[in-house]
Design a protein around this motif. Structure first.
Motif, short mmCIF file in Angstrom:
data_model
loop_
_atom_site.label_atom_id
_atom_site.label_comp_id
_atom_site.label_asym_id
_atom_site.label_seq_id
_atom_site.Cartn_x
_atom_site.Cartn_y
_atom_site.Cartn_z
N PHE A 1 -2.86 -1.37 -9.02
CA PHE A 1 -2.80 -2.10 -7.74
C PHE A 1 -4.06 -2.95 -7.60
CE2 PHE A 1 -3.85 -1.85 -3.04
CZ PHE A 1 -2.94 -2.84 -2.66
N LYS B 1 0.82 -1.21 0.00
CA LYS B 1 0.00 0.00 0.00
C LYS B 1 0.86 1.27 0.00
CE LYS B 1 -4.33 -1.71 1.90
NZ LYS B 1 -5.27 -1.68 3.02
N PRO C 1 -5.78 -5.01 -4.79
CA PRO C 1 -5.70 -5.40 -3.37
C PRO C 1 -6.34 -6.75 -3.15
CG PRO C 1 -7.47 -3.83 -3.68
CD PRO C 1 -6.84 -4.04 -5.03
N ASP D 1 -8.46 -7.20 -0.80
CA ASP D 1 -9.83 -6.83 -0.49
C ASP D 1 -10.35 -5.97 -1.64
OD1 ASP D 1 -12.13 -6.26 0.74
OD2 ASP D 1 -11.30 -5.05 2.37
N LEU D 2 -11.02 -6.61 -2.59
CA LEU D 2 -11.39 -5.91 -3.82
C LEU D 2 -12.51 -4.89 -3.59
CD1 LEU D 2 -11.42 -8.96 -6.23
CD2 LEU D 2 -9.71 -7.13 -6.17
N TYR D 3 -12.55 -3.89 -4.47
CA TYR D 3 -13.63 -2.91 -4.39
C TYR D 3 -13.98 -2.44 -5.79
CZ TYR D 3 -15.83 1.67 -3.92
OH TYR D 3 -16.67 2.74 -4.05
#
Lengths: 712, 301
Positions: free
Chosen positions: B77, B45, B79, B81-83
């Motif tokens: 990027f 991050k 992550p 924890d996808l969004y």
């Protein structure tokens, strides 16, 4: 090498994306405003006068649905737009994109501004398109609905609609800015919405709490009902409170505060620790502040609850302290649980934090209870006082402001230097006797005395509860009351009116209406008697012969602002008003209202001690009855020890007076029609009067000392 | 090149990353390993410009990443924890990405959507975790990033899709010199992909090496001699033995020496058996930290 980040930048792409995703919010806002405001207007478009009050309240922003929408849409918008900050995944993805933090913040801020503005602007445009002249019912507006009349007869003009648009934008902008700040400092959406509500009402709530503390501890501190002062802390309350016109100064302040809150939010966004997404609050100092604020609120409310449960007297203050200690501990732990999201919050650090709070709270409590600021004992310098506002209310009332120009709305305004000095001397006498007012030796009836100093901003108004004997014996008040200035202020000549709508003479048994001509004659007599009235007579509690009740047009014709607005006042006719009593005799009304022993069917005197009946006496002797009717008083002076005399008048005699009057009412009604007055027909009230007899009343001596009474 | 120098990051008094250094060569694939809580995601991050360092420098090609839109525009990027934007389909998300990332490659996007067979109009929030990960890959790869940062990239993907994903990534590395930094628990899968790797434990970089160099430095050998060694004789003197295990007359050794040196040293004692066995990345890390009884094993698995 770190790149320079511009403080302000906006990404149209982000705004467009927000609008594409969240279009439902402005649409919902538009429909909410439309169906609660515009739709009823369209439904009644043929005759808008039927819904003038709806139009007026809508455009003044006093309509409850509009207020709810003003609060709801900014909150929902901010919560939806900044939701990405409240989960680790979304925060990461958004901040990994090629936007700076400022770009993200300002683009989202702008998206929200569009979302909250569009519904207002669209509804404003529709209102402008459909506007047509609508007149209001001034009398109904002022007297019944509480709606203050607008400045022009047409309440649906372009300025009114534009004012609604402008004020609504000010409200939603202010609310939205605080909702955005809430989003930046919180770590999840539920907390965001809770904090948004908290921030929007924290200042009025804090102000209210401080006045509550002052009210409890500082004798004379204005009570916590200073609605204008408290409500002006947020336009969401104050715009409706001021009937849609808070004034340019406040509007400017609201806009500046909104802008500053947004800038502050931007600065916080730049340093927001994204790793704390999901927590309750993301900034440690905010956690501490919330912890202490919630504790203070909880402590104050619990302390006040304990205090009020014990009667709210000087002696109840020990309960206040117990409540404060309990409330502080309970709410400190509860608020810590809330911000830390755990039940295990009591540790050494928490104990230290509570210790810091306890010390600060002790200082606050000591500051109030010991009056460390010297508020109670401070008497203004007479040289710096330009004006004094004064009123007394209770069993004796000295507050009827007949003319707005001589009052501040509640108090008569005095400017005579002699009277100003007398008021300050009275103030000093009160200060010297504060202890006796706080620790009442006898359960005297209190009067509410309101004193304010114009041109002298500190100290603020005083509202004292002072016992009746103290007021009655005060030489300064006597000087003021009998001064030329007060007589002039108290004169009925000051009535700003074009005419009376109805004038009624009544007591507890009979009611008769007077013609406008009679009313003017009567008022002339009353005015002369008021001029001659002494302080001792004024503060005497003997039952008046009758009451004059007057409904009048409150404005003169050159004042278009309040044309047609009704006002109302009552004034008593004591027996010592010689000119007035003479007029009543000459016009045949004295006989209606004068009470004779022969009219009495029964008379029972009850000795009331501490609220309970201690003894009872049936008064049967006509001389004693006459003494009660002559000297009977309107209210007890000592609540725990007085006589209450229940007098029942003969039914026949009661109706006799009224029947004689009935024929005259028909003519009177016709006379009033030209003034647009209401039906002044006489009405019959229950024919019972309850007199009070306080200690040393001559009638009491007569009842208890003479034969012919049956003691029980 | 991605470079981190002396990175420090504290979360509420907890030292998440401590004096960390990391270098990823341009056009290489770097694997970042460590157990849960080792600090891998925090490092990624920082590299993606999401978190601000307490101290230290995070640079890409000599430029700081934090608040640097030109660098972040060339970086993708994904992550763990996808969004995705609420109520958005892949097509709608692609429209947004296309207007945000200058390197958006529409042809690549269309090729990949066809390859992964994803419903373009269905809301992404309705997708399974694996499908969402594929969508995230499609969007990220379609931006033609110069730097691809992946946090646990293959979690939730079936083996077929994993292969497909890695193939696409390696294509990007080969064709455009894309630099890839990926965190993972799965050493076995990553050892065939990575050029270099770093192992993190408790916020610190324990070891950071080029994979070929690492593999050529450590040997796993099986040795047997005709006779037992004389008292006081050490047949492995001159070798850096990291681990030794005897089963009967056969010794299993993990030795930190070049293959030639090991072979010549052991052959000098005339062994009847000398076999060089394949050494997995997992074993290298275990023995690098002092053997399987060592706490370092817990660091990895």
């Amino acid at each position: 090498m770190r790149p320079k980040t511009p403080f302000f930048s906006i990404s149209p792409v982000l705004i467009r994306e927000n609008m594409r995703r969240l279009w439902a919010i402005p649409v919902f806002g538009f429909l909410a405003y439309f169906f609660s405001g515009v739709f009823p207007i369209l439904m009644n478009y043929n005759d808008l006068s039927r819904i003038w009050s709806h139009i007026l309240s809508s455009l003044n922003n006093t309509q409850p649905f509009f207020l709810m929408i003003h609060a709801l849409i900014p909150t929902i918008s901010a919560a939806a737009i900044f939701r990405y900050l409240h989960a680790a995944g979304s925060a990461s993805v958004m901040h990994a994109m090629p936007f700076t933090r400022f770009t993200l913040f300002y683009s989202n801020l702008a998206s929200g501004l569009i979302m909250i503005s569009l519904p207002v602007l669209a509804n404003g445009a529709i209102l402008l398109a459909i506007q047509k002249p609508v007149e209001y019912d001034a009398d109904y507006s002022y007297q019944i609905s509480g709606l203050y009349p607008p400045s022009t007869p047409n309440i649906m003009s372009t300025p009114h609609i534009m004012n609604w648009v402008g004020m609504s934008l000010v409200i939603v902008l202010f609310v939205y800015s605080l909702c955005v700040l809430a989003g930046i400092i919180t770590g999840n959406t539920v907390m965001h919405i809770m904090t948004a509500g908290f921030l929007n009402f924290i200042l009025p709530a804090l102000f209210l709490l401080l006045t509550l503390w002052g009210d409890i501890f500082l004798f004379g501190f204005p009570p916590a009902v200073q609605v204008a002062g408290i409500s002006s802390l947020t336009p969401l309350i104050y715009v409706p409170f001021s009937n849609g016109s808070p004034g340019w100064l406040l509007i400017t302040i609201y806009l500046i505060v909104s802008a500053l809150v947004c800038l502050f939010s931007a600065a916080l966004y730049a340093i927001r620790p994204l790793e704390r997404a999901g927590d309750m609050l993301v900034f440690r100092p905010v956690e501490t502040a919330v912890n202490y604020l919630v504790t203070f609120f909880g402590m104050s409310v619990t302390a006040y609850y304990f205090y009020a449960m014990d009667g709210g007297t000087e002696e109840s203050k020990s309960r206040f302290y117990i409540g404060a200690a309990a409330g502080a501990l309970i709410f400190f732990i509860l608020s810590r649980m809330l911000v830390k999201k755990t039940l295990r919050v009591w540790n050494r650090k928490a104990a230290a934090g509570f210790g810091v709070y306890a010390i600060a709270a002790l200082l606050v409590i000591a500051g109030f209870s010991l009056d460390l600021s010297g508020y109670e004992r401070r008497v203004p310098n007479p040289d710096r006082v330009e004006e004094v506002g004064f009123s007394v209310a209770g069993i004796v009332s000295m507050s009827e402001p007949f003319a707005e120009s001589h009052s501040d709305g509640n108090n008569l305004l005095f400017k005579d230097p002699g009277n100003i000095s007398a008021f300050i001397a009275f103030h000093k006498r009160v200060v010297d006797n504060i202890s006796s007012f706080k620790h009442k030796e006898r359960d005297y009836a209190d009067l509410s005395v309101n004193l304010s100093y114009g041109g002298y901003s500190f100290p603020p108004d005083r509202v004292w509860s002072i016992n009746y004997p103290f007021i009655r014996e005060d030489k300064n008040l006597k000087q003021i009351f009998e001064s030329q200035e007060f007589k002039s202020l108290n004169s009925l000549i000051n009535l700003e009116t074009d005419g009376f709508k109805s004038v009624t003479l009544h007591d507890w048994n009979y009611s008769v209406s007077l013609t406008p001509y009679q009313a003017r004659e009567l008022f002339s007599c009353v005015d002369r008697d008021k001029t001659l009235e002494t302080w001792e007579q004024f503060t005497d509690l003997t039952y008046p012969l009758a009451i004059i009740e007057t409904d009048y047009d409150a404005t003169k014709q050159d004042d278009a602002r309040r044309s047609g607005v009704s006002a109302y006042f009552t004034t008593a006719i004591p027996l010592y008003y010689e000119n007035t009593v003479k007029w009543l005799r000459e016009n045949g009304y004295y006989e209606i209202f004068v009470k004779e022993a022969s009219d009495v069917v029964s008379m029972t005197a009850l000795h009331i001690v501490n609220g309970a009946e201690a003894e009872s006496v049936n008064v049967t002797d006509p001389a004693n009855m006459q003494a009660v009717l002559r000297y009977g008083e309107t209210a007890p002076i000592i609540a725990g020890d007085y006589w209450s005399v229940d007098v029942r008048f003969g039914k026949e005699s009661a109706y006799a007076g009224s029947t004689a009057n009935d024929n005259r009412d028909i003519e009177i009604e016709a006379d009033y029609k030209e003034y647009g007055g209401a039906n002044p027909a006489a009405s019959i009230q229950p024919n019972v009067i309850i007199y009070c007899l306080n200690e040393n009343n001559p009638a009491l001596e007569a009842i208890l000392g003479k034969a012919g009474n049956a003691k029980q | 090149m991605i470079e981190i120098r002396n990175l420090n990051k504290k979360f509420d008094g907890f030292q998440a990353v401590s004096d960390l250094n990391l270098r990823v060569k341009t056009g290489s694939v770097y694997g970042l390993f460590g157990t849960n809580g080792a600090g891998k995601t925090t490092v990624l991050k920082h590299i993606a410009g999401i978190l601000r360092a307490d101290s230290g420098a995070i640079e890409i090609n000599g430029e700081s990443v934090y608040e640097n839109c030109s660098i972040k525009g060339r970086l993708a990027f994904i992550p763990d924890d996808l969004y995705f934007f609420s109520a958005c389909s892949l097509q709608e998300s692609a429209l947004f990405y296309r207007s945000v990332y200058r390197g958006w490659n529409q042809d690549l996007y269309e090729e990949m959507t066809a390859l992964f067979k994803i419903d373009l109009r269905r809301k992404l929030s309705k997708f399974s975790k694996g499908m969402q990960k594929q969508a995230a890959f499609i969007l990220a790869i379609s931006t033609s990033p110069d730097y691809l940062i992946l946090d646990e990239p293959i979690d939730g993907l079936d083996p077929l899709i994993r292969k497909l994903v890695w193939k696409r990534i390696l294509d990007g590395v080969a064709e455009r010199k894309m630099t890839v930094l990926s965190s993972s628990h799965n050493l076995r899968e990553m050892e065939n992909i990575c050029d270099s790797m770093g192992l993190m434990s408790e916020g610190r970089m324990m070891i950071e090496r080029d994979l070929n160099e690492l593999k050529s430095d450590i040997q796993k050998v099986q040795v047997a001699f005709r006779n037992e060694a004389a008292p006081g004789e050490n047949r492995y003197s001159g070798l850096e033995v990291m681990h030794r295990e005897s089963r009967g007359s056969i010794d299993l050794l993990i030795v930190r020496n070049p293959k030639n040196a090991v072979e010549s040293s052991i052959r000098a004692h005339d062994p009847i058996l000398l076999d060089f066995l394949p050494l997995s990345l997992e074993e290298i890390f275990i023995y690098e930290f002092g053997g399987d009884e060592n706490a370092a094993k817990d660091t990895l698995f």
